[in-house]
Enzyme design. Structure first.
Site, PDB file in Angstrom:
ATOM      1  CG  ASP A  42      31.266 -10.399  44.549  1.00  0.00           C
ATOM      2  OD1 ASP A  42      31.714  -9.237  44.488  1.00  0.00           O
ATOM      3  OD2 ASP A  42      31.968 -11.376  44.881  1.00  0.00           O
ATOM      4  NE  ARG A  65      33.093  -5.123  41.841  1.00  0.00           N
ATOM      5  CZ  ARG A  65      32.851  -6.101  42.742  1.00  0.00           C
ATOM      6  NH1 ARG A  65      32.215  -7.209  42.412  1.00  0.00           N
ATOM      7  NH2 ARG A  65      33.245  -5.944  43.990  1.00  0.00           N
TER       8      ARG A  65
END
Ligand code: FAD
Length: 277
Positions: free
Chosen positions: A107, A157
């Protein structure tokens, strides 16, 4: 035990509950990105405990046929203590995951962590493979980061960005973030060999990705959060590779309130559920 209203956004307190959810999602054609809740640890003990928990989770994933991977927060693996500790613990997790064939996402947290996250991700991607990193379209630096990532193995991402950042480094109004997201998406479909992950619930961005896939042929997947537009996730899974980000763990309350605070509709949902309970 997680109360019914929070279980829309969080799978449970234990890894076993998270794996059960992965199995249910797999039955409906959706893969699972498992995140053990935890962030901003300021000592080695807490960070090392989460690294160990992720290694156990990887073993649990191995026991199921469901498609599942993990997503870790850099500050959960010690980045607030030092970049060296983050690198050490991230390598422990990634090495174990690589041995078991489980994919690991990093993340992305606030702008002060971007360089360290990209550096550790790149080092581990080159050494082990099987890793991906998140980048935030709201940050003005992201087009440069994408140019760097185009040469790094693994997936990327793209998200709009969840952190409030100053205008000097970030687009701060929604229309500008959307424009930046669409531009970054095009760069990724054009420049990347594969491994494009569209981390968004925004139908306009998901449609844009389908158009870019038709134009460039680049493989991609759509990633959405547990509890957000789930009907759309199951519909999309007929045509596209869809993954759901599924948090679990003892610190679910703060994550739940963050999701609720994001949108008025979620607040109404939470209040209705609390009042009717
Ligand atoms: P928005 O324009 O915010 O929303 C588009 C539409 O989606 C809305 O109109 C609404 O219908 C629906 N929607 C969006 N959010 C919600 C919600 N909470 N509840 C109900 N409906 C909603 N951010 C980071 O900074 N770092 C990360 O590592 C990161 N990882 C992520 C991983 C995944 C899989 C996803 C999906 C998001 C991640 N994010 C991360 C969060 C991201 O940055 C955005 O804050 C979030 O996804 C909202 O942006 P959006 O693209 O969905 O578009």
């Amino acid at each position: 035990m997680i109360p019914p209203v929070a279980d829309r956004f969080v799978a449970g307190e234990t890894a076993a509950e998270a794996i059960e959810r992965a199995e249910r999602l797999d039955d409906r054609g959706v893969g699972t990105i498992l995140n053990r809740l935890g962030e901003h640890y300021d000592d080695r003990t807490d960070a090392a405990a989460d690294a160990a928990a992720y290694r156990d989770l990887i073993d649990d994933i191995e026991t199921t046929d469901a498609r599942a991977c993990i997503s870790v927060k850099p500050s959960q693996l010690g980045l607030d203590v030092s970049e060296a500790l983050f690198r050490e613990l991230a390598e422990e997790v990634v090495a174990h995951a690589a041995a078991e064939g489980v994919f690991v996402w990093f993340d992305m947290e606030d702008r002060t962590t971007t360089d360290a996250t990209l550096d550790v991700h790149e080092a581990l991607a080159r050494e082990y493979g099987g890793v991906g990193v998140c980048v935030q379209a709201n940050l003005r630096r992201t087009p440069d980061d994408l140019a760097r990532l185009a040469d790094v193995p693994g997936k990327v991402r793209l998200v709009k960005g969840a952190y409030d950042e100053p205008a000097a480094v970030a687009h701060t109004d929604a229309a500008a973030v959307d424009e930046a997201y669409a531009a970054c998406l095009e760069t990724m479909f054009r420049e990347f060999d594969g491994g494009v992950a569209v981390g968004s619930h925004d139908p306009a961005m998901i449609d844009r990705a389908a158009t870019l896939h038709a134009e460039y042929g680049t493989e991609y997947e759509v990633q959405m959060l547990m509890g957000v537009r789930e009907a759309a996730q199951f519909d999309l899974a007929d045509a596209v590779d869809v993954w759901q980000y599924v948090p679990y763990g003892g610190t679910w309350l703060s994550y739940f309130w963050r999701r609720v605070a994001e949108r008025r509709a979620n607040l109404r949902f939470a209040l209705r559920a609390i009042l009717s309970g």
